[in-house]
Design a protein around this motif. Sequence first.
Motif, short mmCIF file in Angstrom:
data_model
loop_
_atom_site.label_atom_id
_atom_site.label_comp_id
_atom_site.label_asym_id
_atom_site.label_seq_id
_atom_site.Cartn_x
_atom_site.Cartn_y
_atom_site.Cartn_z
N ARG A 216 7.43 1.40 3.32
CA ARG A 216 6.85 0.06 3.33
C ARG A 216 5.33 0.10 3.20
O ARG A 216 4.77 -0.61 2.39
CB ARG A 216 7.20 -0.68 4.62
N GLY A 217 4.67 0.88 4.02
CA GLY A 217 3.22 0.99 3.98
C GLY A 217 2.57 0.32 5.17
O GLY A 217 3.08 -0.67 5.71
N TYR A 218 1.44 0.87 5.57
CA TYR A 218 0.65 0.32 6.68
C TYR A 218 -0.29 -0.74 6.14
O TYR A 218 -1.01 -0.51 5.17
CB TYR A 218 -0.14 1.44 7.36
N VAL A 219 -0.30 -1.92 6.77
CA VAL A 219 -1.17 -3.01 6.35
C VAL A 219 -2.32 -3.08 7.35
O VAL A 219 -2.10 -3.32 8.54
CB VAL A 219 -0.41 -4.35 6.30
N ASP A 220 -3.55 -2.86 6.87
CA ASP A 220 -4.71 -2.90 7.77
C ASP A 220 -5.18 -4.33 7.99
O ASP A 220 -4.58 -5.28 7.47
CB ASP A 220 -5.84 -1.99 7.26
N GLU A 221 -6.26 -4.49 8.78
CA GLU A 221 -6.78 -5.82 9.15
C GLU A 221 -7.21 -6.63 7.92
O GLU A 221 -7.16 -7.85 7.93
CB GLU A 221 -7.97 -5.69 10.11
N ALA A 222 -7.65 -5.95 6.88
CA ALA A 222 -8.10 -6.64 5.66
C ALA A 222 -6.94 -7.00 4.73
O ALA A 222 -7.14 -7.61 3.69
CB ALA A 222 -9.10 -5.75 4.91
N GLY A 223 -5.72 -6.59 5.07
CA GLY A 223 -4.56 -6.88 4.24
C GLY A 223 -4.25 -5.82 3.20
O GLY A 223 -3.34 -5.98 2.40
N THR A 224 -4.98 -4.71 3.23
CA THR A 224 -4.75 -3.61 2.29
C THR A 224 -3.53 -2.81 2.72
O THR A 224 -3.39 -2.47 3.89
CB THR A 224 -5.98 -2.68 2.22
N VAL A 225 -2.65 -2.51 1.78
CA VAL A 225 -1.45 -1.72 2.07
C VAL A 225 -1.76 -0.25 1.76
O VAL A 225 -2.21 0.08 0.65
CB VAL A 225 -0.25 -2.20 1.23
N HIS A 226 -1.50 0.61 2.73
CA HIS A 226 -1.72 2.05 2.58
C HIS A 226 -0.35 2.73 2.62
O HIS A 226 0.33 2.69 3.65
CB HIS A 226 -2.59 2.59 3.72
#
Length: 167
Positions: free
Chosen positions: A56-66
């Motif tokens: 799925r991916g990690y979503v950071d505070e800025a909304g970027t998917v890693h």
Amino acid sequence: MRRRTVTAGNLEEFLEATSPAQAADQPQAQPQAPAARPAISQDHGLRTEFEFELPRGYVDEAGTVHRHGSMRLATARDELRPQIDLRVKENPAYLSVVLLSQVITRLGTITDVHAGIVERMYATDVAFLQDFYRRVNSEGHTRAAVTCPHCEGGFEVDLSGGRLGES
């Protein structure tokens, strides 16, 4: 026998205090400068870091998917350190969060992966990373044997790559 409380802050001190002393008849080795130490290279065939892609991916505070990251092999210290973590003592299920945060070296553009990041990952990604950790550290590779449900044929899949069916 005196009981001693060890916290993550004084782990280094505790490990030094409990390490076996060098024999008096052996000369003490001079510590080498970091540049003089031999580095583990590919010549030895030891792979110490493994790339992965989260389902799925990690979503950071800025909304970027890693989604892409790397995990290094765990050391004995990596497996011992969570045992003295107060969060793990209060909730043993937290052990995997602390352990994964120590061995994940990069997640997308994030290079400082800590327990708070692992806590905010989707459950499917944490389960993937737990299995990936087990494969890398127990079996030494990221391949899994699978069987085709249609033809019953067996083959291997590399878990560190993309999703099945994607190239």
